[in-house]
Design a protein around this motif. Structure first.
Motif, PDB file in Angstrom:
ATOM      1  N   VAL A 100     -54.340 -53.039 124.215  1.00 35.31           N
ATOM      2  CA  VAL A 100     -55.724 -52.766 124.603  1.00 35.31           C
ATOM      3  C   VAL A 100     -56.468 -54.094 124.701  1.00 35.31           C
ATOM      4  N   ASP A 101     -57.393 -54.184 125.629  1.00 35.34           N
ATOM      5  CA  ASP A 101     -58.244 -55.368 125.746  1.00 35.34           C
ATOM      6  C   ASP A 101     -59.592 -54.926 126.279  1.00 35.34           C
ATOM      7  N   TYR A 102     -60.630 -55.699 125.955  1.00 37.21           N
ATOM      8  CA  TYR A 102     -61.957 -55.360 126.471  1.00 37.21           C
ATOM      9  C   TYR A 102     -62.496 -56.529 127.284  1.00 37.21           C
ATOM     10  N   ASP A 103     -63.449 -56.238 128.131  1.00 37.15           N
ATOM     11  CA  ASP A 103     -64.055 -57.238 129.009  1.00 37.15           C
ATOM     12  C   ASP A 103     -65.017 -58.099 128.198  1.00 37.15           C
ATOM     13  N   HIS A 104     -64.546 -59.272 127.785  1.00 35.42           N
ATOM     14  CA  HIS A 104     -65.377 -60.164 126.972  1.00 35.42           C
ATOM     15  C   HIS A 104     -66.589 -60.682 127.734  1.00 35.42           C
ATOM     16  N   GLY A 163     -64.034 -61.388 133.753  1.00 35.20           N
ATOM     17  CA  GLY A 163     -64.152 -59.938 133.833  1.00 35.20           C
ATOM     18  C   GLY A 163     -63.877 -59.336 135.188  1.00 35.20           C
ATOM     19  N   SER A 164     -63.467 -60.146 136.148  1.00 36.78           N
ATOM     20  CA  SER A 164     -63.285 -59.638 137.512  1.00 36.78           C
ATOM     21  C   SER A 164     -61.915 -59.008 137.734  1.00 36.78           C
ATOM     22  N   LYS A 165     -60.960 -59.266 136.841  1.00 33.06           N
ATOM     23  CA  LYS A 165     -59.593 -58.787 137.032  1.00 33.06           C
ATOM     24  C   LYS A 165     -59.048 -58.176 135.742  1.00 33.06           C
ATOM     25  N   VAL A 166     -58.106 -57.255 135.909  1.00 30.25           N
ATOM     26  CA  VAL A 166     -57.347 -56.682 134.800  1.00 30.25           C
ATOM     27  C   VAL A 166     -55.868 -56.878 135.117  1.00 30.25           C
ATOM     28  N   ALA A 167     -55.158 -57.573 134.239  1.00 30.80           N
ATOM     29  CA  ALA A 167     -53.725 -57.792 134.424  1.00 30.80           C
ATOM     30  C   ALA A 167     -52.956 -56.809 133.559  1.00 30.80           C
ATOM     31  N   VAL A 168     -51.854 -56.303 134.098  1.00 33.48           N
ATOM     32  CA  VAL A 168     -50.996 -55.365 133.375  1.00 33.48           C
ATOM     33  C   VAL A 168     -49.550 -55.807 133.529  1.00 33.48           C
ATOM     34  N   GLY A 169     -48.842 -55.951 132.413  1.00 30.87           N
ATOM     35  CA  GLY A 169     -47.425 -56.293 132.431  1.00 30.87           C
ATOM     36  C   GLY A 169     -46.587 -55.048 132.263  1.00 30.87           C
ATOM     37  N   LEU A 170     -45.554 -54.901 133.096  1.00 27.54           N
ATOM     38  CA  LEU A 170     -44.756 -53.684 133.135  1.00 27.54           C
ATOM     39  C   LEU A 170     -43.367 -53.883 132.525  1.00 27.54           C
ATOM     40  N   SER A 171     -42.733 -52.768 132.200  1.00 30.83           N
ATOM     41  CA  SER A 171     -41.409 -52.820 131.584  1.00 30.83           C
ATOM     42  C   SER A 171     -40.322 -53.227 132.569  1.00 30.83           C
ATOM     43  N   ASN A 172     -40.612 -53.226 133.864  1.00 28.48           N
ATOM     44  CA  ASN A 172     -39.630 -53.664 134.853  1.00 28.48           C
ATOM     45  C   ASN A 172     -39.774 -55.142 135.214  1.00 28.48           C
ATOM     46  N   GLY A 173     -40.636 -55.875 134.495  1.00 32.26           N
ATOM     47  CA  GLY A 173     -40.784 -57.307 134.721  1.00 32.26           C
ATOM     48  C   GLY A 173     -41.847 -57.690 135.721  1.00 32.26           C
ATOM     49  N   VAL A 174     -42.560 -56.722 136.262  1.00 30.40           N
ATOM     50  CA  VAL A 174     -43.610 -56.972 137.254  1.00 30.40           C
ATOM     51  C   VAL A 174     -44.962 -57.089 136.556  1.00 30.40           C
ATOM     52  N   ILE A 175     -45.816 -57.978 137.063  1.00 26.74           N
ATOM     53  CA  ILE A 175     -47.210 -58.067 136.624  1.00 26.74           C
ATOM     54  C   ILE A 175     -48.096 -57.611 137.772  1.00 26.74           C
ATOM     55  N   LYS A 176     -48.980 -56.674 137.482  1.00 23.41           N
ATOM     56  CA  LYS A 176     -49.951 -56.229 138.483  1.00 23.41           C
ATOM     57  C   LYS A 176     -51.337 -56.677 138.046  1.00 23.41           C
ATOM     58  N   CYS A 201     -55.124 -52.809 143.326  1.00 20.12           N
ATOM     59  CA  CYS A 201     -54.189 -53.896 143.021  1.00 20.12           C
ATOM     60  C   CYS A 201     -54.348 -55.006 144.046  1.00 20.12           C
ATOM     61  N   ILE A 202     -54.616 -56.229 143.568  1.00 21.91           N
ATOM     62  CA  ILE A 202     -54.813 -57.358 144.476  1.00 21.91           C
ATOM     63  C   ILE A 202     -53.703 -58.402 144.382  1.00 21.91           C
ATOM     64  N   CYS A 249     -48.533 -54.402 128.281  1.00 18.55           N
ATOM     65  CA  CYS A 249     -49.590 -55.330 127.856  1.00 18.55           C
ATOM     66  C   CYS A 249     -50.658 -55.389 128.928  1.00 18.55           C
ATOM     67  N   THR A 250     -51.884 -55.690 128.511  1.00 19.24           N
ATOM     68  CA  THR A 250     -52.999 -55.772 129.448  1.00 19.24           C
ATOM     69  C   THR A 250     -53.989 -56.828 128.980  1.00 19.24           C
ATOM     70  N   ARG A 251     -54.623 -57.504 129.943  1.00 17.27           N
ATOM     71  CA  ARG A 251     -55.651 -58.493 129.639  1.00 17.27           C
ATOM     72  C   ARG A 251     -56.681 -58.543 130.767  1.00 17.27           C
ATOM     73  N   TYR A 252     -57.968 -58.636 130.356  1.00 18.67           N
ATOM     74  CA  TYR A 252     -59.028 -58.950 131.302  1.00 18.67           C
ATOM     75  C   TYR A 252     -59.042 -60.447 131.559  1.00 18.67           C
TER      76      TYR A 252
END
Length: 363
Positions: free
Chosen positions: A324-328, A55-68, A77-78, A48-51
């Motif tokens: 998928v997500d776009y920068d609103h 619009g300054s950040k993009v979050a990504v959720g991983l299958s191992n339980g980590v969010i980057k 990666c911050i 999963c992913t979300r802006y």
């Protein structure tokens, strides 16, 4: 989405194990107004992913339980969000939703997990403010337009609604006990979407081939649409025209537009010959486009709202497009040198990578 763990997609999916669809990897090709700006490798499959709202950040959720969380301009990666619970369970992050705040230091990210956890992360401190434990896999969520409540759905028919700021459950919805009335879901639920204007109204969709329309103040659903086979983040609502966009995990009639008020089918978006895809995700994209992505042909496609023609398509990606997500906010447009109202920057999770794309016309 069927990539979320034990729900391997398909008309008769397995219900007792977590598995990803093994897919052939054809040669990637791009056609029309679409370009890949950047690809970032991940240590685990992205689901999963979300802006962020600004619009300054993009979050990504991983299958191992980590969010980057990445800076959108450099994709460095911050933040790395994980705690003892998520590290121990190592089960997938299934949905992400930023909660809008007037102050960036108060930014909250709501995350759901296949373990049944629902966490409200304070992004800058990397601390979970509240954690909820549901006795099921939580597969999708959505934030109300007033930024006060989070609805969750998952591997049971129950729909739960929480106060974002206290983490307390405030409402619950479910179908009637008998199976003769279709006033709720009867199978796993993979998508939820609050109405962008009506703060108490939301829709859900899943494996029972229905989209259910809910008022959170009522226990049963108000009405339903029969047809869409939702296996991921495959629902969205257009606030201007009050239209629902649905993405189905099937080759035929996979992308459809419905009238929110009446539930009537408005249009089935035609597929592209040789590039039909089993869809996981879709979104209304800005004023002029819609976007969808899926597996089989591992495709991401941008469609013109007016003509319903494909304006840009990429096939042969290294994996299915699960989200998928776009920068609103359109902030990232200027970072990439674009200012046109028709141009949008997108984030898509594809296997063990997150891809940033643009629908800027080819120069």
């Amino acid at each position: 989405m069927s990539s979320h763990g034990d729900h391997s997609p398909g008309p008769q999916p397995r219900k007792d194990s977590y598995a990803f669809v093994e897919e052939e990897k054809p040669v990637m090709s791009l056609e029309g107004d679409i370009k890949i700006l950047k690809t970032v490798d991940l240590e685990s499959d992205g689901l999963c992913t979300r802006y962020s709202p600004d619009g300054s950040k993009v979050a990504v959720g991983l299958s191992n339980g980590v969010i980057k969380i990445f800076k959108s301009d450099t994709m460095s990666c911050i933040y790395h969000l994980a705690d003892d619970e998520t590290i121990k369970s190592r089960l997938p992050v299934t949905s992400l939703n930023f909660v809008q705040s007037s102050k960036s230091q108060n930014e909250i990210l709501a995350a759901t997990y296949a373990s049944g956890q629902v966490k409200f992360w304070h992004v800058s401190s990397k601390k979970a403010l509240h954690t909820i434990h549901e006795p099921r896999q939580v597969l999708a969520s959505s934030v109300s337009n007033d930024q006060q409540r989070l609805v969750t759905v998952g591997s049971s028919e129950h729909v739960n609604i929480y106060d974002i700021h206290t983490g307390k459950k405030v409402h619950g919805c479910e179908p009637s006990p008998g199976s003769l009335v279709m006033d709720g879901h009867r199978y796993r639920v993979f998508a939820a979407k609050y109405h962008p204007i009506e703060s108490n109204t939301f829709i859900t969709g899943g494996w029972d081939d229905t989209i259910q329309f809910w008022d959170e103040r009522q226990e049963r659903s108000l009405r339903h649409i029969f047809g869409p086979h939702i296996c991921g983040d495959g629902l969205d609502i257009d606030s201007k025209f009050n239209h629902v966009l649905s993405a189905s995990w099937r080759k035929q009639d996979s992308l459809q537009v419905w009238d929110f008020g009446s539930g009537k089918l408005i249009k089935t978006i035609p597929g592209d010959y040789g590039a039909e895809s089993l869809l996981y995700s879709c979104q209304w994209m800005g004023k002029n486009h819609m976007v969808c992505g899926g597996c089989d042909t591992n495709m991401l496609k941008i469609i013109d709202k007016t003509t319903l023609a494909t304006s840009g398509i990429v096939v042969g990606l290294p994996g299915g497009v699960y989200s998928v997500d776009y920068d609103h906010s359109r902030k990232s447009l200027h970072q990439h040198g674009h200012s046109s109202q028709d141009v949008t920057i997108l984030s898509a999770v594809v296997g063990k990578s997150v891809i940033i794309l643009s629908n800027a016309p080819k120069s």
